[in-house]
Design an enzyme around this catalytic site. Structure first.
Site, mmCIF file in Angstrom:
data_model
loop_
_atom_site.group_PDB
_atom_site.id
_atom_site.type_symbol
_atom_site.label_atom_id
_atom_site.label_comp_id
_atom_site.label_asym_id
_atom_site.label_seq_id
_atom_site.Cartn_x
_atom_site.Cartn_y
_atom_site.Cartn_z
ATOM 1 N N ASN A 61 0.871 -1.170 0.000
ATOM 2 C CA ASN A 61 0.000 0.000 0.000
ATOM 3 C C ASN A 61 0.913 1.227 0.000
ATOM 4 O O ASN A 61 1.523 1.555 1.022
ATOM 5 C CB ASN A 61 -0.902 -0.009 1.224
ATOM 6 C CG ASN A 61 -1.757 1.236 1.329
ATOM 7 O OD1 ASN A 61 -1.716 2.116 0.471
ATOM 8 N ND2 ASN A 61 -2.541 1.331 2.392
ATOM 9 N N ASN A 88 4.063 4.517 -10.908
ATOM 10 C CA ASN A 88 2.933 4.396 -11.818
ATOM 11 C C ASN A 88 1.589 4.282 -11.104
ATOM 12 O O ASN A 88 0.563 4.677 -11.661
ATOM 13 C CB ASN A 88 3.125 3.174 -12.716
ATOM 14 C CG ASN A 88 1.837 2.734 -13.366
ATOM 15 O OD1 ASN A 88 1.356 3.346 -14.323
ATOM 16 N ND2 ASN A 88 1.232 1.671 -12.838
ATOM 17 N N TYR A 153 -8.792 14.030 -9.719
ATOM 18 C CA TYR A 153 -7.716 13.436 -10.507
ATOM 19 C C TYR A 153 -6.813 14.524 -11.081
ATOM 20 O O TYR A 153 -5.583 14.447 -11.001
ATOM 21 C CB TYR A 153 -8.320 12.593 -11.638
ATOM 22 C CG TYR A 153 -7.306 11.889 -12.500
ATOM 23 C CD1 TYR A 153 -6.677 10.727 -12.056
ATOM 24 C CD2 TYR A 153 -6.989 12.360 -13.772
ATOM 25 C CE1 TYR A 153 -5.756 10.068 -12.849
ATOM 26 C CE2 TYR A 153 -6.068 11.706 -14.576
ATOM 27 C CZ TYR A 153 -5.455 10.560 -14.103
ATOM 28 O OH TYR A 153 -4.539 9.911 -14.898
#
Length: 249
Positions: A61, A88, A153
């Site tokens: 995590n 990523n 986002y």
């Protein structure tokens, strides 16, 4: 073999772009540790990637500093050192600005921005000791120009872009480079799960000068270049992989 004998970590490598990055790194000669929070995807990815080279997998995590530190210890045990970090891992969720919940706002910022910060800070600490390293972060064309229904986002990816530039300045004395890859529309499982419709998909394609969506392999190629010594004088910049979408109004 642009990454021959390089030791790399790729986050969010259980599928999609992360899996493609890990595959590309292996094909270019690197030894790779992959991590993901989804253990099932991670195990499948490890099985798939073994045919391309030396790969090790660990469930992590990235929003938890202790787990990131555990990842670094694991990578050092398996690889000996860390030359390359590909940040990523990320999430996306389509939601109108006026309806964005605290839950999705906090979760998106936590994974996309805080996770990138934690991995970068902890692993850069190891790279400082060897006076060498390349960190490639996943930003987005959404980190350059905004897009409706993705306020959380967009904010996270804009944050990654400026975080990376700051890292580039502060890490340069240690011969550590930090760069961003900014993909445009790449059709991945994440995009589909984010709620994109067939109508949205068609409209996206029409906005792209190359008249198609991008492939995960094309993003992986950008990561590989920036990670390699071919990009030895490139730091603090972003490589846009969007088929020309940002070139037009």
């Amino acid at each position: 073999m642009r990454l021959k004998e390089k030791k790399a970590i790729v986050t969010g490598a259980g599928r999609g772009i992360g899996l493609a990055i890990a595959k590309k790194f292996l094909q270019e000669g690197a030894q790779v540790v992959i991590c993901d929070i989804n253990e099932e995807n991670l195990n499948k990815a490890e099985d798939e990637l073994r045919q391309y080279g030396e790969v090790y997998a660990k469930k992590v995590n990235i929003t938890d500093r202790s787990e990131v530190e555990s990842l670094v210890a694991f990578a050092k045990e398996k690889l000996g050192r860390i030359d390359v970090l590909a940040n990523n891992a990320g999430i996306a969720h389509f939601e109108p600005f006026l309806e964005v919940s605290d839950e999705y706002w906090n979760k998106t910022l936590s994974v996309n921005l805080t996770g990138t910060f934690l991995c970068s800070q902890v692993i850069a600490g190891e790279m400082v000791k060897q006076k060498y390293g390349s960190i490639v972060n996943m930003s987005s064309s959404n980190g350059i120009l905004a897009e409706a229904n993705l306020a959380h986002y967009n904010a996270s990816k804009g944050g990654v872009k400026l975080l990376t530039k700051t890292m580039a300045i502060e890490l340069a004395p240690y011969n550590i480079r930090a760069n961003n890859v900014c993909p445009g529309f790449i059709l991945t499982d994440l995009a589909i799960e984010g709620g994109i419709s067939e109508k949205d998909l068609k409209e996206y394609t029409q906005k792209i000068p190359l008249n198609r969506y991008g492939k995960v392999e094309e993003v992986a190629n950008a990561f590989c270049f920036l990670a390699s010594d071919e990009a030895s004088f490139i730091t603090g910049t972003e490589l846009v992989v969007d088929g020309g979408q940002l070139c037009q109004e």
